[in-house]
Write an enzyme that holds these catalytic residues in place. Structure first.
Site, short mmCIF file in Angstrom:
data_model
loop_
_atom_site.label_atom_id
_atom_site.label_comp_id
_atom_site.label_asym_id
_atom_site.label_seq_id
_atom_site.Cartn_x
_atom_site.Cartn_y
_atom_site.Cartn_z
N TYR A 110 -46.44 26.45 34.95
CA TYR A 110 -46.45 25.36 35.93
C TYR A 110 -47.70 25.46 36.80
O TYR A 110 -48.40 26.46 36.80
CB TYR A 110 -45.18 25.39 36.80
CG TYR A 110 -45.13 26.51 37.80
CD1 TYR A 110 -45.59 26.32 39.11
CD2 TYR A 110 -44.63 27.76 37.47
CE1 TYR A 110 -45.55 27.36 40.04
CE2 TYR A 110 -44.59 28.78 38.38
CZ TYR A 110 -45.05 28.57 39.67
OH TYR A 110 -45.00 29.59 40.58
N CYS A 111 -47.97 24.38 37.52
CA CYS A 111 -49.10 24.32 38.45
C CYS A 111 -48.69 23.41 39.62
O CYS A 111 -47.51 23.36 39.96
CB CYS A 111 -50.37 23.82 37.75
SG CYS A 111 -50.23 22.14 37.11
N HIS A 112 -49.61 22.68 40.19
CA HIS A 112 -49.26 21.78 41.29
C HIS A 112 -48.75 20.44 40.78
O HIS A 112 -47.70 19.98 41.19
CB HIS A 112 -50.46 21.56 42.22
CG HIS A 112 -50.18 20.56 43.30
ND1 HIS A 112 -49.38 20.85 44.39
CD2 HIS A 112 -50.54 19.28 43.44
CE1 HIS A 112 -49.28 19.79 45.14
NE2 HIS A 112 -49.98 18.81 44.59
N GLY A 117 -48.98 19.43 37.18
CA GLY A 117 -48.64 19.45 35.76
C GLY A 117 -49.85 19.33 34.85
O GLY A 117 -49.75 19.58 33.65
N LEU A 129 -45.32 21.67 40.92
CA LEU A 129 -44.52 21.95 42.11
C LEU A 129 -44.46 20.76 43.07
O LEU A 129 -43.63 20.76 43.98
CB LEU A 129 -45.10 23.15 42.87
CG LEU A 129 -44.81 24.53 42.32
CD1 LEU A 129 -45.49 25.57 43.20
CD2 LEU A 129 -43.33 24.81 42.23
#
Length: 102
Positions: A67-69, A71, A94
């Site tokens: 995951y990241c901020h 996607g 997120l």
């Protein structure tokens, strides 16, 4: 996934995390920068920034969830990891997630 989950990515991430609890030994990887990771990350996640992804060997037989901020970086990371022979899945970002962070 419901028809409106596209508009509620935080809800989609929370649902996917619930499903991870049912797996045996998943690896949760945050590909954001170190600073972003320190500002809050999913419980149990390790930080492996996207630009350092190829430098660290990851287990090939263990499912990896990224995951990241938003996607976008996690999608790039999954492509890279799959090319390296890993079982990688993109959890997205997120942004909008309201669950617990460390």
């Amino acid at each position: 996934m419901g028809p409106f989950d596209f508009f509620l990515p935080g809800r989609r991430l929370a649902k996917q995390l619930t499903q991870l609890d049912q797996l045996s030994d998943p690896l949760l990887v945050d590909v954001r920068t170190r600073e972003e990771f320190r500002s809050g990350h999913l419980p149990g996640a390790i930080n492996l920034p996207l630009d350092q992804l190829g430098a660290v060997p990851l287990p090939k037989g263990r499912p990896v969830f990224v995951y990241c901020h938003s996607g976008a970086r996690s999608a790039q990371a999954c492509s890279t990891l799959r090319a390296m022979g890993c079982q990688a899945s993109n959890l997205g970002g997120l942004a909008g997630y309201r669950g617990p962070l460390e």
